[in-house]
Design a protein around this motif. Structure first.
Motif, PDB file in Angstrom:
ATOM      1  N   VAL A   1      62.615 -10.906  43.378  1.00 46.68           N
ATOM      2  CA  VAL A   1      62.599 -11.655  44.635  1.00 46.68           C
ATOM      3  C   VAL A   1      62.031 -10.760  45.724  1.00 46.68           C
ATOM      4  CG1 VAL A   1      64.558 -13.098  43.970  1.00 46.68           C
ATOM      5  CG2 VAL A   1      64.960 -10.972  45.232  1.00 46.68           C
ATOM      6  N   LYS A   2      61.578 -11.386  46.776  1.00 45.76           N
ATOM      7  CA  LYS A   2      60.999 -10.651  47.894  1.00 45.76           C
ATOM      8  C   LYS A   2      62.008  -9.645  48.436  1.00 45.76           C
ATOM      9  CE  LYS A   2      58.875 -11.391  52.450  1.00 45.76           C
ATOM     10  NZ  LYS A   2      58.476 -12.417  53.443  1.00 45.76           N
ATOM     11  N   GLY A   3      61.541  -8.397  48.636  1.00 47.63           N
ATOM     12  CA  GLY A   3      62.406  -7.362  49.185  1.00 47.63           C
ATOM     13  C   GLY A   3      63.292  -6.669  48.181  1.00 47.63           C
ATOM     14  N   ALA A   4      63.128  -6.979  46.888  1.00 45.92           N
ATOM     15  CA  ALA A   4      63.996  -6.388  45.867  1.00 45.92           C
ATOM     16  C   ALA A   4      63.808  -4.880  45.765  1.00 45.92           C
ATOM     17  CB  ALA A   4      63.733  -7.046  44.509  1.00 45.92           C
TER      18      ALA A   4
ATOM     19  N   PRO B   1      66.158 -12.393  37.898  1.00 54.04           N
ATOM     20  CA  PRO B   1      65.109 -11.606  38.560  1.00 54.04           C
ATOM     21  C   PRO B   1      65.699 -10.429  39.324  1.00 54.04           C
ATOM     22  CG  PRO B   1      64.777 -13.966  38.908  1.00 54.04           C
ATOM     23  CD  PRO B   1      66.133 -13.809  38.297  1.00 54.04           C
ATOM     24  N   VAL B   2      64.950  -9.353  39.398  1.00 52.57           N
ATOM     25  CA  VAL B   2      65.393  -8.168  40.127  1.00 52.57           C
ATOM     26  C   VAL B   2      65.661  -8.546  41.579  1.00 52.57           C
ATOM     27  CG1 VAL B   2      64.779  -5.838  40.863  1.00 52.57           C
ATOM     28  CG2 VAL B   2      64.071  -6.666  38.610  1.00 52.57           C
ATOM     29  N   GLY B   3      66.839  -8.190  42.070  1.00 57.83           N
ATOM     30  CA  GLY B   3      67.202  -8.476  43.453  1.00 57.83           C
ATOM     31  C   GLY B   3      67.829  -9.835  43.660  1.00 57.83           C
TER      32      GLY B   3
ATOM     33  N   THR C   1      60.816  -1.459  47.144  1.00 57.76           N
ATOM     34  CA  THR C   1      59.673  -1.096  47.979  1.00 57.76           C
ATOM     35  C   THR C   1      58.387  -1.634  47.365  1.00 57.76           C
ATOM     36  OG1 THR C   1      60.800   0.940  48.647  1.00 57.76           O
ATOM     37  CG2 THR C   1      58.412   0.818  49.018  1.00 57.76           C
ATOM     38  N   GLY C   2      57.643  -2.389  48.143  1.00 60.17           N
ATOM     39  CA  GLY C   2      56.401  -2.980  47.656  1.00 60.17           C
ATOM     40  C   GLY C   2      56.543  -4.415  47.209  1.00 60.17           C
ATOM     41  N   ALA C   3      57.783  -4.909  47.097  1.00 60.38           N
ATOM     42  CA  ALA C   3      58.000  -6.305  46.680  1.00 60.38           C
ATOM     43  C   ALA C   3      57.896  -7.205  47.902  1.00 60.38           C
ATOM     44  CB  ALA C   3      59.362  -6.456  46.001  1.00 60.38           C
ATOM     45  N   THR C   4      56.666  -7.406  48.359  1.00 63.45           N
ATOM     46  CA  THR C   4      56.458  -8.185  49.587  1.00 63.45           C
ATOM     47  C   THR C   4      56.558  -9.681  49.350  1.00 63.45           C
ATOM     48  OG1 THR C   4      54.060  -8.120  49.184  1.00 63.45           O
ATOM     49  CG2 THR C   4      55.001  -6.395  50.598  1.00 63.45           C
ATOM     50  N   GLU C   5      56.481 -10.096  48.091  1.00 59.36           N
ATOM     51  CA  GLU C   5      56.605 -11.501  47.743  1.00 59.36           C
ATOM     52  C   GLU C   5      57.405 -11.630  46.453  1.00 59.36           C
ATOM     53  OE1 GLU C   5      55.638 -13.812  49.712  1.00 59.36           O
ATOM     54  OE2 GLU C   5      54.409 -12.589  51.075  1.00 59.36           O
ATOM     55  N   SER C   6      58.039 -12.776  46.272  1.00 59.34           N
ATOM     56  CA  SER C   6      58.730 -13.043  45.018  1.00 59.34           C
ATOM     57  C   SER C   6      57.705 -13.242  43.905  1.00 59.34           C
ATOM     58  CB  SER C   6      59.606 -14.296  45.135  1.00 59.34           C
ATOM     59  OG  SER C   6      60.621 -14.109  46.094  1.00 59.34           O
ATOM     60  N   ARG C   7      58.098 -12.933  42.679  1.00 58.59           N
ATOM     61  CA  ARG C   7      57.170 -13.047  41.553  1.00 58.59           C
ATOM     62  C   ARG C   7      57.915 -13.483  40.294  1.00 58.59           C
ATOM     63  NH1 ARG C   7      53.536  -8.172  38.872  1.00 58.59           N
ATOM     64  NH2 ARG C   7      52.454  -9.458  37.353  1.00 58.59           N
TER      65      ARG C   7
END
Length: 444
Positions: free
Chosen positions: A208-211, A258-260, A213-219
């Motif tokens: 998820v977004k913010g999970a 998902p991570v986060g 550093t660098g996770a600027t969007e969910s994937r």
């Protein structure tokens, strides 16, 4: 099934106008008023094509920035750029960033529909091949492998494929998928050895977004991408013990987290794994979890190295020549008998992949046919079958020697089993049994 188009434009009137046109043509339409909203929508909604406006002053991300995000996270989705301020430089930049097409406002309905249809058509996955196109050869091991695929493919049983690098483990996984009831659903492959340890969890389960550093969007992860279809985990033996535990939980529960994220998602995925390692030895050394092994190893497949079915080389060569001649628009080549003999005398440490790369090179570089032995860039190695001495046991080495000896005697006797048996000083019926046990083909 109707295809889905995502319209991204900050002008409500244009979104509604395009929606009406596309729905009249049978498309399912999703809408987003900004680049940020588009990326959020893509994280949860499968899309076949995106119509993306370049100039969106009310969005944190303009069209070009949004395009860059989409190409990184969703490279399989075609993007058609639209702009009311189009210039040649803008169009060139958009195409270089990966846009499929560029159209200007005011939008022409026919031009827009044509761009969308063409983009979808060009990015549509090729039809899943049937297993017969993927497993080439008439040797005993290859015929047995096709039978095993036909028997196992239609089930949802987990398969663990063993084989050296380059033996075609992913092709066998594709053949199993093609023979299954999931053939019209996604086939997703991930090489566990190629993904860094700190990214493998996100690669498999998403984030998820913010999970981090660098996770600027969910994937979405590979499990979600493969939902309803098949997930191929190549080189699963290289996965860390920590990730093995997480994979085991996902296999046992059918849930991925998902991570986060604080919530789990259910997925329906058939998992096929592959390894070039001895997992029994890895278990003894504490490097692989036995409980995960038993989950994955429901149906084991063993792929032979190319040196153990050299009689399939002519069929493989023809297959690769046909494939690369079509791909590169080159006339097909043929090989002389001395060229085939040179191929048979090579040890093939890279297995079928090495042969495939060689034939691709010949199709590209050779302008005359037939190709002779002198034109094939391989070092002759008459004793290579055992000179490399890469056998795990005395039995493997003995069988390799026996296989080569029997092949040579059969070649000397033009395939006459009776004469070969006499030359070897053994009974004809015993030689037949050894030919079958060693996987030697009696075909030319």
């Amino acid at each position: 099934m109707a295809e889905t188009v995502l319209i991204v434009d900050d002008e409500r009137g244009i979104r509604e106008s395009l929606r009406g046109v596309l729905e009249d043509e049978g498309f399912v339409v999703e809408k987003a008023e900004s680049g940020d909203a588009a990326l959020r929508r893509l994280a949860t909604t499968p899309v076949n094509c995106i119509l993306l406006d370049i100039y969106m002053p009310n969005s944190q991300l303009d069209g070009m920035a949004t395009l860059e995000h989409i190409r990184r996270q969703y490279p399989h989705i075609p993007v058609v750029m639209i702009s009311g301020h189009g210039t040649i430089d803008t169009a060139v930049r958009a195409i270089r960033l990966g846009a499929s097409d560029f159209i200007e406002k005011p939008l022409n309905i026919e031009r827009t529909l044509q761009a969308v249809r063409h983009a979808i058509q060009m990015h549509r996955p090729a039809p899943a091949p049937d297993g017969s196109d993927l497993v080439v050869g008439q040797s005993v091991p290859m015929r047995a492998l096709r039978q095993q695929i036909a028997l196992t493919g239609p089930t949802d049983g987990r398969v663990l494929i063993y084989g050296e690098s380059g033996t075609g483990k992913e092709l066998v996984a594709l053949a199993l998928h093609a023979a299954s009831k999931r053939a019209d659903q996604p086939f997703v492959a991930v090489n566990c050895a190629a993904v860094p340890e700190d990214l493998i969890e996100s690669e498999l389960f998403g984030h998820v977004k913010g999970a981090f550093t660098g996770a600027t969007e969910s994937r979405r992860g590979k499990f979600e991408q493969a939902d309803g279809g098949t997930l191929f985990l190549d080189e699963v033996g290289d996965m860390s013990l920590r990730m093995q535990a997480k994979l085991l939980r996902a296999l046992e529960s059918g849930l991925i987290e998902p991570v986060g994220s604080q919530s789990a998602r259910r997925v329906d995925v058939r998992v096929i794994a592959a390894t070039n390692k001895r997992l029994d030895e890895a278990i003894e050394q504490g490097q692989f979890r036995p409980d995960l092994f038993y989950r994955l190893n429901v149906i084991p497949f063993q792929l032979p190295p190319l040196r153990e079915h050299l009689e399939d080389i002519p069929a493989l060569v023809e297959h690769f020549v046909r494939q690369f001649s079509q791909h590169y628009q080159r006339p097909p080549i043929t090989l002389t008998e001395d060229a085939y003999e040179k191929l048979r005398r090579h040890d093939w440490p890279g297995n079928v992949r090495e042969l495939r790369n060689l034939i691709e090179r010949l199709v590209i570089t050779e302008t005359t046919s037939p190709v002779t032995a002198e034109q094939i860039p391989l070092d002759p190695a008459p004793n290579s079958v055992w000179a490399s001495f890469q056998f795990g046991s005395l039995r493997e080495g003995s069988e390799a020697f026996e296989r080569e000896l029997v092949r040579r005697k059969l070649a000397e006797c033009d395939g006459n089993v009776t004469q070969a048996a006499e030359a070897l000083g053994i009974d004809r019926s015993y030689l037949y049994r050894r030919i079958k046990a060693l996987g030697i083909s009696l075909r030319g």
